[in-house]
Design a protein around this motif. Structure first.
Motif, PDB file in Angstrom:
ATOM      1  N   GLY A 257       0.822  -1.203   0.000  1.00  0.00           N
ATOM      2  CA  GLY A 257       0.000   0.000   0.000  1.00  0.00           C
ATOM      3  C   GLY A 257       0.851   1.247   0.000  1.00  0.00           C
ATOM      4  O   GLY A 257       1.863   1.329   0.711  1.00  0.00           O
ATOM      5  N   PRO A 258       0.502   2.265  -0.795  1.00  0.00           N
ATOM      6  CA  PRO A 258       1.338   3.459  -0.923  1.00  0.00           C
ATOM      7  C   PRO A 258       1.501   4.246   0.366  1.00  0.00           C
ATOM      8  O   PRO A 258       2.562   4.806   0.612  1.00  0.00           O
ATOM      9  CB  PRO A 258       0.627   4.283  -2.009  1.00  0.00           C
ATOM     10  N   VAL A 259       0.472   4.311   1.220  1.00  0.00           N
ATOM     11  CA  VAL A 259       0.588   5.106   2.444  1.00  0.00           C
ATOM     12  C   VAL A 259       1.671   4.544   3.349  1.00  0.00           C
ATOM     13  O   VAL A 259       2.618   5.243   3.741  1.00  0.00           O
ATOM     14  CB  VAL A 259      -0.758   5.184   3.193  1.00  0.00           C
ATOM     15  N   GLN A 260       1.563   3.269   3.703  1.00  0.00           N
ATOM     16  CA  GLN A 260       2.540   2.685   4.613  1.00  0.00           C
ATOM     17  C   GLN A 260       3.925   2.614   3.978  1.00  0.00           C
ATOM     18  O   GLN A 260       4.945   2.768   4.665  1.00  0.00           O
ATOM     19  CB  GLN A 260       2.079   1.305   5.072  1.00  0.00           C
ATOM     20  N   ALA A 261       3.983   2.373   2.673  1.00  0.00           N
ATOM     21  CA  ALA A 261       5.283   2.337   2.000  1.00  0.00           C
ATOM     22  C   ALA A 261       5.975   3.693   2.079  1.00  0.00           C
ATOM     23  O   ALA A 261       7.172   3.779   2.380  1.00  0.00           O
ATOM     24  CB  ALA A 261       5.100   1.916   0.542  1.00  0.00           C
ATOM     25  N   LEU A 262       5.223   4.764   1.827  1.00  0.00           N
ATOM     26  CA  LEU A 262       5.820   6.100   1.860  1.00  0.00           C
ATOM     27  C   LEU A 262       6.148   6.536   3.285  1.00  0.00           C
ATOM     28  O   LEU A 262       7.172   7.188   3.522  1.00  0.00           O
ATOM     29  CB  LEU A 262       4.878   7.104   1.193  1.00  0.00           C
ATOM     30  N   VAL A 263       5.297   6.185   4.240  1.00  0.00           N
ATOM     31  CA  VAL A 263       5.591   6.516   5.640  1.00  0.00           C
ATOM     32  C   VAL A 263       6.860   5.799   6.091  1.00  0.00           C
ATOM     33  O   VAL A 263       7.709   6.381   6.786  1.00  0.00           O
ATOM     34  CB  VAL A 263       4.398   6.150   6.544  1.00  0.00           C
ATOM     35  N   SER A 264       7.030   4.550   5.681  1.00  0.00           N
ATOM     36  CA  SER A 264       8.241   3.799   6.027  1.00  0.00           C
ATOM     37  C   SER A 264       9.469   4.422   5.380  1.00  0.00           C
ATOM     38  O   SER A 264      10.539   4.516   6.013  1.00  0.00           O
ATOM     39  CB  SER A 264       8.107   2.335   5.584  1.00  0.00           C
ATOM     40  N   GLU A 265       9.338   4.843   4.130  1.00  0.00           N
ATOM     41  CA  GLU A 265      10.450   5.506   3.457  1.00  0.00           C
ATOM     42  C   GLU A 265      10.802   6.819   4.157  1.00  0.00           C
ATOM     43  O   GLU A 265      11.978   7.160   4.325  1.00  0.00           O
ATOM     44  CB  GLU A 265      10.092   5.775   1.998  1.00  0.00           C
ATOM     45  N   ALA A 266       9.783   7.558   4.565  1.00  0.00           N
ATOM     46  CA  ALA A 266      10.023   8.841   5.231  1.00  0.00           C
ATOM     47  C   ALA A 266      10.809   8.658   6.518  1.00  0.00           C
ATOM     48  O   ALA A 266      11.638   9.501   6.879  1.00  0.00           O
ATOM     49  CB  ALA A 266       8.692   9.537   5.516  1.00  0.00           C
ATOM     50  N   ALA A 267      10.569   7.563   7.224  1.00  0.00           N
ATOM     51  CA  ALA A 267      11.240   7.327   8.502  1.00  0.00           C
ATOM     52  C   ALA A 267      12.748   7.246   8.353  1.00  0.00           C
ATOM     53  O   ALA A 267      13.490   7.531   9.303  1.00  0.00           O
ATOM     54  CB  ALA A 267      10.702   6.045   9.139  1.00  0.00           C
ATOM     55  N   GLU A 268      13.222   6.876   7.168  1.00  0.00           N
ATOM     56  CA  GLU A 268      14.658   6.735   6.928  1.00  0.00           C
ATOM     57  C   GLU A 268      15.230   7.909   6.154  1.00  0.00           C
ATOM     58  O   GLU A 268      16.394   7.869   5.750  1.00  0.00           O
ATOM     59  CB  GLU A 268      14.921   5.438   6.143  1.00  0.00           C
ATOM     60  N   ALA A 269      14.433   8.956   5.953  1.00  0.00           N
ATOM     61  CA  ALA A 269      14.850  10.069   5.106  1.00  0.00           C
ATOM     62  C   ALA A 269      15.004  11.364   5.884  1.00  0.00           C
ATOM     63  O   ALA A 269      14.434  11.529   6.967  1.00  0.00           O
ATOM     64  CB  ALA A 269      13.819  10.272   3.986  1.00  0.00           C
ATOM     65  N   GLU A 270      15.766  12.278   5.329  1.00  0.00           N
ATOM     66  CA  GLU A 270      15.846  13.620   5.894  1.00  0.00           C
ATOM     67  C   GLU A 270      14.503  14.319   5.751  1.00  0.00           C
ATOM     68  O   GLU A 270      14.061  15.033   6.635  1.00  0.00           O
ATOM     69  CB  GLU A 270      16.939  14.419   5.172  1.00  0.00           C
ATOM     70  N   MET A 271      13.871  14.102   4.623  1.00  0.00           N
ATOM     71  CA  MET A 271      12.517  14.598   4.362  1.00  0.00           C
ATOM     72  C   MET A 271      11.922  13.775   3.226  1.00  0.00           C
ATOM     73  O   MET A 271      12.654  13.168   2.439  1.00  0.00           O
ATOM     74  CB  MET A 271      12.531  16.086   3.996  1.00  0.00           C
ATOM     75  N   LEU A 272      10.600  13.766   3.142  1.00  0.00           N
ATOM     76  CA  LEU A 272       9.890  13.132   2.041  1.00  0.00           C
ATOM     77  C   LEU A 272       9.251  14.229   1.207  1.00  0.00           C
ATOM     78  O   LEU A 272       8.614  15.135   1.754  1.00  0.00           O
ATOM     79  CB  LEU A 272       8.815  12.191   2.573  1.00  0.00           C
ATOM     80  N   VAL A 273       9.427  14.167  -0.109  1.00  0.00           N
ATOM     81  CA  VAL A 273       8.898  15.191  -1.008  1.00  0.00           C
ATOM     82  C   VAL A 273       7.836  14.562  -1.898  1.00  0.00           C
ATOM     83  O   VAL A 273       8.049  13.494  -2.481  1.00  0.00           O
ATOM     84  CB  VAL A 273      10.020  15.807  -1.875  1.00  0.00           C
ATOM     85  N   LEU A 274       6.674  15.227  -1.977  1.00  0.00           N
ATOM     86  CA  LEU A 274       5.556  14.728  -2.776  1.00  0.00           C
ATOM     87  C   LEU A 274       5.007  15.833  -3.661  1.00  0.00           C
ATOM     88  O   LEU A 274       5.110  17.020  -3.320  1.00  0.00           O
ATOM     89  CB  LEU A 274       4.421  14.225  -1.868  1.00  0.00           C
TER      90      LEU A 274
END
Length: 282
Positions: free
Chosen positions: A79-96
């Motif tokens: 699912g895109p929500v949990q996938a992106l939230v998980s990616e954000a946890a390892e990032a300086e920031m998430l850009v959409l």
């Protein structure tokens, strides 16, 4: 550990603008760029092949524009929500990418974007399709909203000062205030107001105190203190035309219909003409 800047893509004009914004920011901060595409595994092999080709094309474009920028790409299953939230946890920031403002307030980001912002433990930056690099170099400011005491907006202030320092940009810190109701007055609050010389001086002092540690940490960032009566969303939007980026804190609220983002972040996300960074507390 050095975190990358991660950007989510979906093939839209908005996500393409988000990719280029994220790439410029990664270059400024000396970070790597991670480009991800979240998709449902059940979409089939043709969809998977299309996602892979789109990511490769994006990587080639970035290599032409920013040959020294390290870029990784990855299709994400699930699912895109949990996938992106998980990616954000390892990032300086998430850009959409964001579709921008319109008449139907509350349905401009889509459910995925709003859920990711509400659940992300890292800053999420929203970029419009019309975003241009020359706006960042045009003398416009980083604008950040400050509310409450020094700790309440510390995360948003940190992000804003770091971004201003990386860009060599000026920063405008905005604090909105309103006339208190009769029932909110108490002997203690009246004493504080008397000592400060009234409501507006009190608000100016509160903003100065919140900014003090960050001004000391980033002495080269030029700061304008902006205190104005009105709702926080209205005051921030009134100065949005001069912004290259607007930074707001996030106050997510749980309800029976899911997580709702605070009213200030909601107003700015949907109506500011510039990119918007939504920063969680802590």
């Amino acid at each position: 550990m050095t975190r990358p800047i991660t950007v989510g893509v979906d093939g839209s004009a908005e996500s393409l603008a988000a990719v280029h914004w994220a790439a410029r920011e990664a270059v400024r901060r000396g970070l790597t760029l991670r480009v991800v595409h979240a998709w449902e595994q059940d979409d089939g092999a043709d969809q998977a092949a299309g996602v892979g080709e789109a990511l490769r094309e994006t990587a080639r474009d970035l290599a032409d524009r920013h040959p020294d920028l390290p870029v990784t790409t990855d299709p994400l299953d699930g699912g895109p929500v949990q996938a992106l939230v998980s990616e954000a946890a390892e990032a300086e920031m998430l850009v959409l990418g964001s579709r921008g403002h319109g008449a139907i307030v509350g349905f401009l980001l889509g459910s995925v974007g709003q859920q990711v912002i509400a659940e992300s433990g890292r800053p999420v930056v929203l970029v419009r399709a019309g975003d241009r690099a020359d706006v960042e170099a045009g003398g416009r400011e980083i604008i950040v909203g400050q509310q409450g005491g020094p700790d309440d907006s510390a995360a948003a202030l940190r992000f804003a000062f770091e971004t201003a320092a990386a860009r060599g940009a000026a920063l405008r810190a905005v604090r909105a205030w309103s006339l208190p109701t009769l029932y909110t007055f108490s002997p203690g609050s009246m004493k504080l107001l008397d000592e400060a010389g009234g409501l507006e001086p009190y608000e100016k002092k509160a903003l100065a105190e919140a900014l003090r540690p960050w001004r000391e940490q980033f002495p080269d960032v030029a700061v304008t203190q902006h205190v104005e009566i009105g709702s926080a969303g209205e005051v921030l939007l009134s100065v949005a035309a001069r912004a290259q980026l607007m930074v707001v804190g996030r106050r997510a609220h749980r309800s029976a219909v899911g997580t709702r983002i605070g009213s200030v972040a909601h107003a700015v996300m949907h109506h500011a003409p510039c990119p918007v960074a939504v920063v969680p507390p802590g």
